[in-house]
Structures are given as structure tokens and as C-alpha cells.
Design an enzyme around this catalytic site. Structure first.
Site, PDB file in Angstrom:
ATOM      1  N   ASP A   1     -43.614  22.945  66.517  1.00 17.15           N
ATOM      2  CA  ASP A   1     -44.691  23.633  67.219  1.00 17.15           C
ATOM      3  C   ASP A   1     -44.328  23.935  68.675  1.00 17.15           C
ATOM      4  O   ASP A   1     -43.782  23.074  69.376  1.00 17.15           O
ATOM      5  CB  ASP A   1     -45.925  22.705  67.190  1.00 17.15           C
ATOM      6  CG  ASP A   1     -47.132  23.299  67.860  1.00 17.15           C
ATOM      7  OD1 ASP A   1     -47.731  24.201  67.273  1.00 17.15           O
ATOM      8  OD2 ASP A   1     -47.484  22.857  68.979  1.00 17.15           O
TER       9      ASP A   1
ATOM     10  N   GLU B   1     -41.305  27.475  66.123  1.00 13.81           N
ATOM     11  CA  GLU B   1     -42.333  28.429  66.545  1.00 13.81           C
ATOM     12  C   GLU B   1     -42.161  28.760  68.020  1.00 13.81           C
ATOM     13  O   GLU B   1     -42.373  27.917  68.889  1.00 13.81           O
ATOM     14  CB  GLU B   1     -43.737  27.839  66.353  1.00 13.81           C
ATOM     15  CG  GLU B   1     -44.835  28.855  66.663  1.00 13.81           C
ATOM     16  CD  GLU B   1     -46.029  28.287  67.424  1.00 13.81           C
ATOM     17  OE1 GLU B   1     -45.912  27.250  68.078  1.00 13.81           O
ATOM     18  OE2 GLU B   1     -47.086  28.930  67.368  1.00 13.81           O
TER      19      GLU B   1
HETATM   20  C1  NOJ Z   1     -49.158  26.420  68.300  1.00  7.19           C
HETATM   21  C2  NOJ Z   1     -50.075  26.105  67.150  1.00  7.19           C
HETATM   22  O1  NOJ Z   1     -49.774  26.948  66.074  1.00  7.19           O
HETATM   23  C3  NOJ Z   1     -51.485  26.266  67.675  1.00  7.19           C
HETATM   24  O2  NOJ Z   1     -52.435  26.224  66.649  1.00  7.19           O
HETATM   25  C4  NOJ Z   1     -51.722  25.194  68.694  1.00  7.19           C
HETATM   26  O3  NOJ Z   1     -52.983  25.375  69.283  1.00  7.19           O
HETATM   27  C5  NOJ Z   1     -50.671  25.228  69.807  1.00  7.19           C
HETATM   28  N1  NOJ Z   1     -49.345  25.421  69.309  1.00  7.19           N
HETATM   29  C6  NOJ Z   1     -50.678  23.943  70.580  1.00  7.19           C
HETATM   30  O4  NOJ Z   1     -50.151  22.902  69.804  1.00  7.19           O
END
Ligand code: NOJ
Length: 572
Positions: free
Chosen positions: A220, A288
Site C-alpha cells: 500500500d 501501489e
Molecule cells: C491506499 C489505499 O488503497 C487507500 O484505501 C488508503 O486509504 C490509503 N492507501 C492509505 O492507506
């Protein structure tokens, strides 16, 4: 003795053969948002037992891996992305035992399990943070703490850095007498990766879940992990968004810092070492980061498969065939040698695929994601064409929407794409026995649901399944070359070829009018082909025989063509 050694070598060879190092290379990864997938205990919130009970559906649609959004202990300020214990399951979702059952069911169905790994921050309820506030070692520097700036005797944050969820990224803590940094919600303090103990603690988390049988991680917000130590103000972007909106600044000091790739490499090594020691299938890492192509390369080099967000960030309903070709070529040309591509069609942070593209073009995107080479990543519900639900300010629960306030919440809220999965037309769409669910069910569930689509002669579900079946079973899609060609500014052809095998052709007409094209000469595909599948609203029958010399494509229609003796004989 010699004989024994020989036997050992044979056995070792058999064992090595059983281990797969490339299962992910043409995987279909299905993202499950646990809160919204299936509620097993009637509390209106999805849970692990619910997921386990529906894994057969994942298998049925042809996916071979699930990615679970966070299931860990959390006060749920950011619905699981704020973690208070990285190695336990939140009671909303069940227990570690439920997780074991989920993994064992997944394995029995041949499904890989990928977990969300959230390294950038924890919850402010995490014991590490509580101890950090009290300066208890070794936690004192687990987070990013800074003294206040005093201007005219008034306490101010150290600089202008902003949170992705609006407002200052610095929050004052009275007890410690310092500000802490949070790239996301106030309840999500950033961990300090310049502290070796943090690195060690998070590596242990990765090992903990691998010991439970996890096959990989979706990492993430990886590009947020480091900040420039000089703490300089970030420059203002030239746009009209309010000053406290994240987009008002150019995040040159808080994202994409070089140290990130070193940490990622260390995780890659940790996973590879684990595979070697335990002789398991390869462990996959997908990262991501919404970044440009140049930065994407760093993530490939560091051993991950960075999400390809082109269908989210660069293309939309208004994009032409020319735009699609440019984006796909650009991605493929920049793909480092030997690396595998991936195609993300949606996720829990973005409006639903069918809402971003409309019903016809969203089918095209799914076709591209399945026909182009590499990994397909699909968000739960998109296989049945679920759409955004409009929610009022009062109904809004996503922190990103809430922080934006009643006037702007709808620009930021991610609730519309997170409503419960629509299984059938019973209470709460079969998601829960409770009438009240954590987010309301979309009112269209009586018509738009899985059960209905299973019995309808033509449906999003059947269309999706046809594509995954082709991807899973046709070696041309798994191993063949790819040509992306513009026939004219509205018509795109994607041709996959593999030596002597018959090619697979995806033909897309993005115009509002019918076209007739000579795909046979222009794309060098066989003259006689049959329709394997077409977008749901096309009214073209599967198995229709076509002459590609005069290929007629109605307005906004796309077809996958194959050469099939079977269809030819049954149709004649
Ligand atoms: C990316 C995640 O996909 C999202 O849902 C989240 O709010 C943020 N990162 C913070 O972790």
C-alpha cells in the site's frame, strides 16, 4: 550410498518441479474488499467466513488469486488501512483461525492468497505509537516526530506538508510536546523507515503471514514511505483547488524518495529467501504507487510488479482509440526486458469501472485487460458490472469524503464504489441477513445481481467468464506476441499470435457509428473467424461467423475473434 544420493536427487527434482515460480505471470487477481463482500454473522459487515463461503464464486469466474484489502485489527478510521495490530485479524472480520480456514479453502480451490501490506503508517491506536508518545524505547523514534515552529509566539506545524485526506499532515501531540507526521488520516501516523527497528518489525510482519500460507503482498502507498529530511515546504501547484486540498501542492519532498526502493529490495529478498528455505511457490509483490512511467521502472527494478493504473489515471469514457493505443504502446515499450505487465481495471479507491467508462466501454476495458499479455487485476463486483451508488453527505463514512466537508465530499468520497456485493435479490442483496449494512446496498440490486446474471442468456458475468476462460486456456493469450494497431482513429485491433496456433483478435469500435473494416488485409488475420465473445449490449451471438475482409462492427461494439472449426461446423 550412491543409490541413496541418486534417489535423493530424483526426489528433490520432483519436489522442485512441484514448486511454481511463475504462477503470477498470467494471473487473474481478484480484489476482495472484505467489509463489502459477504457477511456471515448478520452484523451488516463483511467478514472472513463470508469470504470463505464465496471462494467458489472466485474460482467460477476464472480468477486464480485473491487480494484481500486489510483484515487486520483496526479502529476502522480508514476501513482497515489504519492498523492497530499488524499480526491479528480485526474482530469485525473474524479471527486468525478464520483466516487459516480461508487459506486452506483457497488452496483447495487452487487460489493464491495475496494480502494488503500497509507499511507507511499504523493506527494511532497501535501500541508502538502509544509507547512512542511516551518515548519508551525502542519505540521513541518509530514515527516521524518534529518540534513545533514558533511564529510570533504561536505554535505552528514544521512546514506546509498536507495529508492526502486534506489539511496539515502534522498533528500536535500534547503529551509528547511534538508534532507527528501523517500522510493520510490523523489516526494514521507515518512509521519512520530510517529507524532499523521499524524495518525489522515490519519484516517480521511479512514473515508472520507467509508462515500462514500467504502467497504475496499488495504493498500500500509505497511511494509515501520516506520524506526529505530537510523538511522544506512543498511548492504550490498551479491549480484552483483549496489550500488545504492535497492536490494544491507538488509532493516533491513527501513522495517517491530514493530510499523507498532499497526497502522494497530488502522485502523482495526476504520473500525470495523464504521461498528458497521453505521451497514454496514464488511470492508475488505488487506495489501501489500512482506515478509516471519513469518512476514505475524503479519498482520493477526493486523486484515488484507495480500496478499499471492506465485504465484509471490516463484513460476514461471520453478516450479515443488513438488515446488507448498511445497509452498501451507507451506502457509496453517501457516495460523492462523480461518483466511482466499488469492491467488494473478498478479498485476500492476509484469509481466503479462501469461508472467511469459507461457500460459499453467498460466491457472494452475488461476485454483489453484479459487479452493483453500479463496479469489482470479486477475489483470485486466489476465482474457483474456493479455501478457507483450515490450517497448523501449524511450517509458518507469514508474519511476522505468526510474531511472534504458537505460541499466537496462527493469529489473525494470512495464510498460509492464500496457498497456491498450484489449476490441476489433477497434482503440486502444476499450480502447480509441484516437490513442495515455498513454502507447501504445499491438500489439496483433487484435487477443487477449475480444470481440473475447466472441465468440470463447474456450477462456481464457470462461475458467476464468467457474472457477469463479464454485467458486461462488459450496458450496464445498466455504466451503469444501482441500487436496493437489502429485501423482508423476509432477502431483498435489487438492481435495475439503464437507460432502455428491460430491468432486471437480483439477488435474494438469506439465510434458512435457502425464501421466496416478490412481487418484481414490490414491486420493479417485469417479471413474466416468466429465471434468468441462480444460486449454485453452488442447483440452479437457467440459463434457468429465473420468475414474479416468486410468486418462489420456496430457502434461502440467490440468482439474477440478466434478461428474455430467447431463454430464453423455447428453454424453451417
Ligand atoms: C491506499 C489505499 O488503497 C487507500 O484505501 C488508503 O486509504 C490509503 N492507501 C492509505 O492507506
Amino acid at each position: 550410498m550412491l543409490r541413496l544420493t541418486f534417489l535423493y536427487v530424483i526426489l528433490a527434482a520432483i519436489h522442485v518441479q512441484a514448486v511454481s515460480d511463475d504462477w503470477w505471470k498470467d494471473a487473474i487477481i481478484y480484489q476482495i474488499y472484505p467489509r463489502s463482500f459477504k457477511d456471515s454473522n448478520g452484523d451488516g459487515i463483511g467478514d472472513l467466513e463470508g469470504i470463505t463461503s464465496k471462494l467458489q464464486h472466485v474460482k467460477d469466474i476464472g480468477a486464480n488469486a485473491i487480494w484481500l484489502s486489510p483484515i487486520y485489527t483496526s479502529p476502522q478510521q480508514d476501513f482497515g488501512y489504519d492498523i492497530a495490530n499488524f499480526t491479528d485479524v480485526d474482530p469485525d472480520y473474524g479471527s486468525l483461525l478464520d483466516f487459516d480456514r480461508l487459506v486452506s479453502k483457497a488452496k483447495s480451490l487452487g487460489l493464491k492468497v495475496i494480502l494488503d501490506f500497509v507499511p507507511n503508517h499504523s493506527s494511532d491506536q497501535h501500541p508502538w505509537f502509544k509507547k512512542s508518545i511516551q518515548r519508551i524505547e525502542p519505540y521513541e523514534d518509530f514515527y516521524i516526530w518534529q518540534d513545533a515552529k514558533i511564529v510570533n509566539g504561536v505554535r505552528q506545524p514544521p512546514n506546509n506538508w498536507l495529508s492526502a485526506f486534506s489539511g496539515s499532515a502534522w498533528e500536535w501531540n500534547d503529551e509528547r510536546g511534538q508534532y507527528y507526521f501523517h500522510q493520510f488520516a490523523i489516526g494514521q501516523p507515518d512509521l519512520n523507515y530510517r529507524n532499523k527497528n521499524v524495518c525489522k518489525a515490519m519484516s517480521n510482519v511479512l514473515t508472520f503471514w507467509m508462515d500462514k500460507g500467504v502467497d504475496g503482498y499488495r504493498i500500500d502507498a509505497i511511494n509515501h514511505m520516506f520524506e526529505d529530511e530537510r523538511l522544506l515546504d512543498e511548492p504550490r501547484n498551479d491549480n484552483n483547488v483549496p489550500d488545504d486540498d492535497y492536490d494544491s501542492l507538488d509532493h516533491i519532498y513527501t513522495t517517491d524518495q530514493n530510499e523507498t526502493y532499497q526497502v522494497l529490495k530488502s522485502w523482495r529478498k526476504l520473500l525470495d529467501d523464504y521461498v528458497n528455505i521453505h521451497q514454496t511457490d514464488a511470492k508475488f509483490i505488487v506495489t501501489e504507487a500512482y506515478v509516471d512511467r519513469k518512476l514505475t521502472l524503479h519498482y520493477f527494478e526493486a523486484g515488484s510488479n507495480p500496478f499499471n493504473f492506465m485504465f484509471i489515471s490516463s484513460l476514461n469514457e471520453a478516450s479515443s482509440a488513438v488515446n488507448f493505443k498511445r497509452e498501451i504502446d507507451n506502457w509496453m515499450e517501457n516495460l523492462p526486458n523480461g518483466k511482466v505487465s499488469n492491467w488494473v481495471t478498478g479498485n476500492h479507491d476509484q469509481h466503479r469501472l462501469a461508472s467511469r467508462y459507461g457500460s459499453k466501454k467498460s466491457d472494452m476495458v475488461i476485454m483489453l485487460a484479459m487479452v493483453l499479455p500479463g496479469i489482470s487485476v479486477v475489483y470485486n463486483g466489476d465482474e457483474i458490472g456493479m455501478v457507483n451508488k450515490h450517497l448523501s453527505w449524511e450517509e458518507t463514512v469514508d474519511i476522505s469524503g468526510c474531511n472534504a466537508g458537505p460541499e466537496r465530499y462527493f469529489l473525494k468520497s470512495r464510498d460509492p464504489e464500496r457498497t456491498p456485493f450484489q449476490w441476489d435479490n433477497t434482503t440486502s442483496a444476499g450480502f447480509s441477513t441484516s437490513q442495515v449494512t455498513w454502507l447501504p446496498v445499491h438500489e439496483n440490486y433487484k435487477i443487477l445481481n449475480l444470481a440473475a446474471q447466472k441465468i440470463a442468456p447474456v450477462s456481464s458475468y457470462k461475458f467476464f467468464k468467457a474472457l477469463t476462460t479464454l485467458k486461462r486456456n488459450n496458450p496464445v493469450l498466455r504466451k503469444g506476441s501482441v500487436d496493437v494497431s489502429l485501423i482508423n482513429k476509432n477502431v483498435l485491433g489487438v492481435i495475439r499470435r503464437l507460432r502455428a496456433s491460430s491468432p486471437v483478435a480483439l477488435m474494438m469500435n469506439m465510434a458512435e457509428t457502425e464501421v466496416v473494416v478490412d481487418a484481414n488485409s490490414l491486420l493479417k488475420i485469417p479471413r474466416e473467424m468466429t465471434v468468441y465473445t462480444s460486449n454485453v449490449e452488442s447483440n452479437i451471438d457467440v459463434g457468429t461467423f465473420v468475414d474479416t475482409k468486410r468486418l462489420r462492427l456496430p457502434a461502440s461494439t467490440s468482439v474477440v475473434l478466434i478461428v474455430s472449426e467447431f463454430y464453423r461446423y455447428t453454424l453451417s
